[in-house]
Design a protein around this motif. Structure first.
Motif, PDB file in Angstrom:
ATOM      1  N   LEU A 101       0.796  -1.124   0.050  1.00 30.40           N
ATOM      2  CA  LEU A 101       0.010  -0.056  -0.035  1.00 30.40           C
ATOM      3  C   LEU A 101       0.768   1.537  -0.106  1.00 30.40           C
ATOM      4  O   LEU A 101       0.403   2.228  -0.551  1.00 30.40           O
ATOM      5  CB  LEU A 101      -0.940   0.123   1.223  1.00 30.40           C
ATOM      6  N   GLU A 102       2.016   1.165   0.880  1.00 29.35           N
ATOM      7  CA  GLU A 102       2.845   2.433   0.667  1.00 29.35           C
ATOM      8  C   GLU A 102       3.400   2.645  -0.585  1.00 29.35           C
ATOM      9  O   GLU A 102       3.635   3.684  -1.063  1.00 29.35           O
ATOM     10  CB  GLU A 102       4.001   2.116   1.638  1.00 29.35           C
ATOM     11  N   GLU A 103       3.846   1.788  -1.293  1.00 33.60           N
ATOM     12  CA  GLU A 103       4.318   1.745  -2.692  1.00 33.60           C
ATOM     13  C   GLU A 103       3.332   2.332  -3.692  1.00 33.60           C
ATOM     14  O   GLU A 103       3.681   3.092  -4.376  1.00 33.60           O
ATOM     15  CB  GLU A 103       4.746   0.235  -3.171  1.00 33.60           C
ATOM     16  N   LYS A 104       1.972   1.625  -3.525  1.00 35.26           N
ATOM     17  CA  LYS A 104       0.975   2.266  -4.382  1.00 35.26           C
ATOM     18  C   LYS A 104       0.596   3.492  -4.189  1.00 35.26           C
ATOM     19  O   LYS A 104       0.553   4.438  -5.076  1.00 35.26           O
ATOM     20  CB  LYS A 104      -0.365   1.340  -4.057  1.00 35.26           C
ATOM     21  N   ILE A 105       0.610   4.259  -2.722  1.00 40.53           N
ATOM     22  CA  ILE A 105       0.530   5.367  -2.531  1.00 40.53           C
ATOM     23  C   ILE A 105       1.491   6.567  -3.100  1.00 40.53           C
ATOM     24  O   ILE A 105       1.300   7.467  -3.718  1.00 40.53           O
ATOM     25  CB  ILE A 105       0.471   5.735  -1.008  1.00 40.53           C
ATOM     26  N   ALA A 106       2.917   5.888  -2.684  1.00 40.13           N
ATOM     27  CA  ALA A 106       3.938   6.561  -3.545  1.00 40.13           C
ATOM     28  C   ALA A 106       3.852   6.709  -5.029  1.00 40.13           C
ATOM     29  O   ALA A 106       4.103   7.878  -5.515  1.00 40.13           O
ATOM     30  CB  ALA A 106       5.228   6.040  -3.290  1.00 40.13           C
ATOM     31  N   GLN A 107       3.430   5.616  -5.734  1.00 36.55           N
ATOM     32  CA  GLN A 107       3.277   5.429  -7.237  1.00 36.55           C
ATOM     33  C   GLN A 107       2.341   6.553  -7.522  1.00 36.55           C
ATOM     34  O   GLN A 107       2.458   7.374  -8.588  1.00 36.55           O
ATOM     35  CB  GLN A 107       2.924   4.427  -7.619  1.00 36.55           C
ATOM     36  N   ARG A 108       1.035   6.867  -6.909  1.00 39.12           N
ATOM     37  CA  ARG A 108      -0.032   7.488  -7.266  1.00 39.12           C
ATOM     38  C   ARG A 108       0.446   9.164  -6.943  1.00 39.12           C
ATOM     39  O   ARG A 108       0.096  10.048  -7.949  1.00 39.12           O
ATOM     40  CB  ARG A 108      -1.115   7.321  -6.402  1.00 39.12           C
ATOM     41  N   ILE A 109       1.337   9.367  -5.790  1.00 42.79           N
ATOM     42  CA  ILE A 109       1.823  10.760  -5.895  1.00 42.79           C
ATOM     43  C   ILE A 109       2.837  11.238  -6.854  1.00 42.79           C
ATOM     44  O   ILE A 109       2.833  11.987  -7.609  1.00 42.79           O
ATOM     45  CB  ILE A 109       2.330  10.846  -4.332  1.00 42.79           C
ATOM     46  N   ASP A 110       3.943  10.066  -7.112  1.00 42.64           N
ATOM     47  CA  ASP A 110       4.747  10.469  -7.925  1.00 42.64           C
ATOM     48  C   ASP A 110       4.550  10.408  -9.492  1.00 42.64           C
ATOM     49  O   ASP A 110       5.110  11.351 -10.313  1.00 42.64           O
ATOM     50  CB  ASP A 110       5.903   9.301  -7.824  1.00 42.64           C
ATOM     51  N   GLU A 111       3.591   9.841  -9.687  1.00 41.36           N
ATOM     52  CA  GLU A 111       2.983   9.588 -11.178  1.00 41.36           C
ATOM     53  C   GLU A 111       1.896  10.783 -11.435  1.00 41.36           C
ATOM     54  O   GLU A 111       1.504  10.994 -12.267  1.00 41.36           O
ATOM     55  CB  GLU A 111       2.521   8.409 -11.503  1.00 41.36           C
ATOM     56  N   LYS A 112       1.595  11.554 -10.346  1.00 38.70           N
ATOM     57  CA  LYS A 112       0.530  12.681 -10.514  1.00 38.70           C
ATOM     58  C   LYS A 112      -0.678  12.095 -11.011  1.00 38.70           C
ATOM     59  O   LYS A 112      -1.475  12.727 -12.040  1.00 38.70           O
ATOM     60  CB  LYS A 112       1.082  13.749 -11.123  1.00 38.70           C
ATOM     61  N   THR A 113      -1.108  10.743 -10.501  1.00 39.52           N
ATOM     62  CA  THR A 113      -2.360  10.259 -11.167  1.00 39.52           C
ATOM     63  C   THR A 113      -3.594  11.111 -10.895  1.00 39.52           C
ATOM     64  O   THR A 113      -4.080  11.330  -9.606  1.00 39.52           O
ATOM     65  CB  THR A 113      -2.704   8.934 -10.256  1.00 39.52           C
ATOM     66  N   GLU A 114      -4.156  11.596 -12.076  1.00 37.59           N
ATOM     67  CA  GLU A 114      -5.288  12.280 -12.139  1.00 37.59           C
ATOM     68  C   GLU A 114      -6.725  11.574 -11.575  1.00 37.59           C
ATOM     69  O   GLU A 114      -6.690  10.317 -11.942  1.00 37.59           O
ATOM     70  CB  GLU A 114      -5.823  12.980 -13.288  1.00 37.59           C
ATOM     71  N   GLY A 115      -7.527  12.268 -10.858  1.00 35.86           N
ATOM     72  CA  GLY A 115      -8.734  11.270 -10.495  1.00 35.86           C
ATOM     73  C   GLY A 115      -8.286  10.605  -9.077  1.00 35.86           C
ATOM     74  O   GLY A 115      -9.448  10.106  -8.450  1.00 35.86           O
ATOM     75  N   SER A 116      -7.018  10.398  -8.531  1.00 36.69           N
ATOM     76  CA  SER A 116      -6.818   9.713  -7.294  1.00 36.69           C
ATOM     77  C   SER A 116      -7.230  10.509  -6.276  1.00 36.69           C
ATOM     78  O   SER A 116      -6.515  11.647  -5.986  1.00 36.69           O
ATOM     79  CB  SER A 116      -5.349   9.272  -7.493  1.00 36.69           C
ATOM     80  N   TYR A 117      -7.910   9.844  -5.201  1.00 38.77           N
ATOM     81  CA  TYR A 117      -8.099  10.544  -3.896  1.00 38.77           C
ATOM     82  C   TYR A 117      -6.583  10.793  -3.334  1.00 38.77           C
ATOM     83  O   TYR A 117      -6.484  11.999  -2.933  1.00 38.77           O
ATOM     84  CB  TYR A 117      -9.035   9.817  -3.138  1.00 38.77           C
ATOM     85  N   THR A 118      -5.767   9.815  -3.409  1.00 38.81           N
ATOM     86  CA  THR A 118      -4.565  10.141  -2.784  1.00 38.81           C
ATOM     87  C   THR A 118      -3.521  11.239  -3.187  1.00 38.81           C
ATOM     88  O   THR A 118      -3.270  12.092  -2.609  1.00 38.81           O
ATOM     89  CB  THR A 118      -3.479   8.840  -3.205  1.00 38.81           C
TER      90      THR A 118
END
Length: 196
Positions: free
Chosen positions: A111-128
């Motif tokens: 989960l920590e890795e997935k959170i980092a990925q969403r932030i690092d990749e600037k995933t649009e539409g992601s709550y994180t």
């Protein structure tokens, strides 16, 4: 505890080393009867090194010992499982485990890795990512809100609500850790030091 050291011609049985706290598999080694007795008596893992052709206490050169917490034998009495607490990295390559650092550390690390990925990749539409964009104050506030909600649910007898609030708190805490450039491992290290 009966171990069949005579099953193999060399008198050796495989030994799986597992982290007592995380259950992560750390390494595989071999013991003969003398290495097993030394391990039991001293509480530090000692193997029979096939390359050195002698007893070898893990950490005798590096200082990275394995402190024994529990020893079990499989149903065929020809494999040993040692749950241990490592004093540092286990693998000679510098990895925590001989099977790689990311192996078997648990879902929170995924989960920590997935959170980092969403932030690092600037995933649009992601709550994180949207929470991250709102800044440190909003992330910290969210952790505070979730902590209060957990406390409130702890006072009631609604287990499902309590568990869900605990999950929300952990999730938001992981986002805050990422924002502060820290990891679960950083927090684990502090807890390990406190537990010595």
């Amino acid at each position: 505890m009966n171990i069949d050291f005579n099953k193999n011609k060399d008198g050796l049985v495989p030994v799986i080393i597992q982290d007592d706290r995380t259950l992560q598999v750390l390494m595989l080694g071999y013991m003969n009867e003398e290495a097993f007795e030394k391990t039991k008596n001293e509480g530090i893992v000692t193997f029979f090194s096939r390359s050195k052709n002698r007893l070898w206490t893990k950490g005798e050169e590096s200082g990275n010992f394995l402190k024994v917490k529990n020893i079990a034998v499989d149903c065929d009495q020809d494999t040993i499982l040692v749950k241990a607490i490592p004093t540092n990295v286990v693998c000679h390559t510098g990895s925590f485990s001989c099977f790689g650092d990311k192996d078997s550390k648990g879902f929170l690390y995924e989960l920590e890795e997935k959170i980092a990925q969403r932030i690092d990749e600037k995933t649009e539409g992601s709550y994180t990512y949207s929470l991250f964009q709102r800044g440190i104050n909003k992330m910290a506030q969210k952790v505070g809100e979730e902590a209060v909600e957990l406390v409130i649910e702890a006072k009631d007898n609604k287990d499902d609500l309590f568990k869900n609030e605990a999950a929300d708190l952990l999730y938001h805490f992981l986002i805050l850790l990422k924002a502060k450039n820290f990891t679960l491992e950083n927090i684990e290290e502090i807890l390990k030091k406190r537990n010595q």
